[in-house]
Each structure stands twice: as C-alpha cells, then as structure tokens.
Design an enzyme around this catalytic site. Structure first.
Site, PDB file in Angstrom:
ATOM      1  N   SER A 135      11.046  25.434 -28.321  1.00  0.00           N
ATOM      2  CA  SER A 135      10.645  25.707 -26.800  1.00  0.00           C
ATOM      3  C   SER A 135      12.135  25.879 -26.122  1.00  0.00           C
ATOM      4  CB  SER A 135      10.082  24.395 -26.154  1.00  0.00           C
ATOM      5  OG  SER A 135       9.981  24.547 -25.029  1.00  0.00           O
ATOM      6  N   TYR A 147       9.778  15.200 -23.871  1.00  0.00           N
ATOM      7  CA  TYR A 147       9.165  16.226 -24.688  1.00  0.00           C
ATOM      8  C   TYR A 147      10.328  17.193 -24.971  1.00  0.00           C
ATOM      9  CZ  TYR A 147       7.191  20.821 -25.264  1.00  0.00           C
ATOM     10  OH  TYR A 147       6.771  22.262 -25.453  1.00  0.00           O
TER      11      TYR A 147
END
Length: 223
Positions: A135, A147
């Site tokens: 990501s 996250y």
C-alpha cells in the site's frame, strides 16, 4: 502451456479484476476468498479457466486444501497473489477495538505469510512469482496508523522473500497502490485509482520475462 495464478481475496475489487485480466491474458486462475457465492459467480463469468476454492486465509488448513485443489485441477502454480487484507473500523492505538486490531493483523500479516508458505513449494517447481498487496500507506508514516504498519511489514517481507526466491529462480513483487475505488472504502473512491489499474500492474509483474524481477510498483492517483 497455460500458466496458473492463485489469488486470495479474489471475490471482489483488485482480486476479482486481476482474475479477469489474467484469464483474458491466457492464464488459469484459482480464486480463494470466504464468500462462496461471490466466488462461484466470478468463476462462472470466467469459464473453464477459473476454479473457485472458497476458504479462510487465516486458516492454514484451508490454504493447504485450496492450493491442493488448484494444483489437482491445473497441474501446478506459476504465480500467487496474496491479496487478502482489510483495515479497521476505528483506527488508532487508543481508540481501536483490540479484537479488531488482532483480526486485522492476523489477516494482513499472518495470513499473508501463510499464503506464501502454502504456495512456495509449488512456485519453486515452476520458478514462479509471488505478488503481495502492499500500500501507499506502507511507504510513508501516517499518524497512529496500525493498518499502515501492517503494510510496512508487507513491503519488508516482500524484499526479504525476493532475496530468498531469487536463489532458486523465483520472484517476489509488491504492488503498492494509493486509494483505490473498491469495497475497502465504504463510501467508494471514484476519483481515485480503479481496480483495473492495479490489476494491470500485477499482470506486468507476473508476465515479465524471467530475467526481470519487477520488485515493486507504486501507483498513486494522478489527481
């Protein structure tokens, strides 16, 4: 000879679009996710080149069974895409629910390693490619983001696996998108990247000639 791609998190978004592009490019695909109904519908859309293998990637037994079914059907694996992952309902160390945090880490970190563990014996036979979903959040610091920290793990693990796999001719790659218009975002992200953009990057990595290892593709929205 037709090659085979094993995909986790295959029922929607990036996983489903990668399956579509892979089949269009002449690959077989084995589709793993928890949603049997969505997988069955996608496999029906894609035809004989697709196999639905419902299962939970956080369970090693499920992964081993699904990989085994894929190999029995298609004869082996040439690539695997460890794509399953999620965020948190309430982000942050103090405000986040502990069970939610544990569940996210189990999926984003442990299940990703388990996917590598289940597929590597087959990838070694074909000198295949392992692709991990990282990501943009794993390439920069975001205040308090657990996250994001799980994606930092993915990026580090991908580099370590690339070094290990190159010893026997395999490749490990990470795709690192910014915000993508998928069910990951409850309200959508229509002005951001689209799943087909990320899928095209994945196809570039697994279709690259054996002499080339595209270790990372970092995609960001142009706007």
């Amino acid at each position: 000879m037709t090659r085979t791609l094993f995909i986790t998190g295959a029922s929607s978004g990036i996983g489903a679009e990668t399956a579509r592009q892979a089949v269009a490019g002449g690959w077989n695909v084995a589709l793993m996710a928890r949603s049997r109904e969505k997988l069955t519908a996608l496999a029906g859309e894609l035809g004989d080149a697709a196999l639905a293998v419902p299962g939970d990637v956080t369970r090693m037994d499920d992964l081993d069974e699904c990989v085994g079914r894929a190999v029995d059907r298609f004869g082996g694996l040439d690539a695997a895409f460890a794509n399953a992952g999620r965020g948190m309902s309430r982000p942050g160390t103090e405000d986040g629910d502990l069970d939610d945090i544990r569940g996210m880490i189990d999926l984003n970190v442990t299940a990703l390693v388990q996917t590598a563990r289940a597929t590597l014996p087959e990838l070694r036979k074909t000198q295949g490619t392992l692709v991990l979903t990282g990501s943009g959040a794993g390439r920069r610091h975001i205040a308090g983001s657990i996250y994001g920290a799980t994606k930092w793990f993915v990026h580090g693990y991908a580099g370590n696996m690339a070094e290990e796999m190159r010893e026997w001719g395999g490749r490990c790659c990470v795709v690192a998108p910014g915000m993508v218009d998928t069910p990951f975002f409850a309200d959508g992200a229509p002005d951001k990247l689209q799943p087909q953009d990320v899928a095209a990057a994945i196809m570039q990595m697994i279709d690259a000639p054996p002499r080339a290892n595209i270790r990372e593709i970092f995609l960001m929205p142009q706007d």
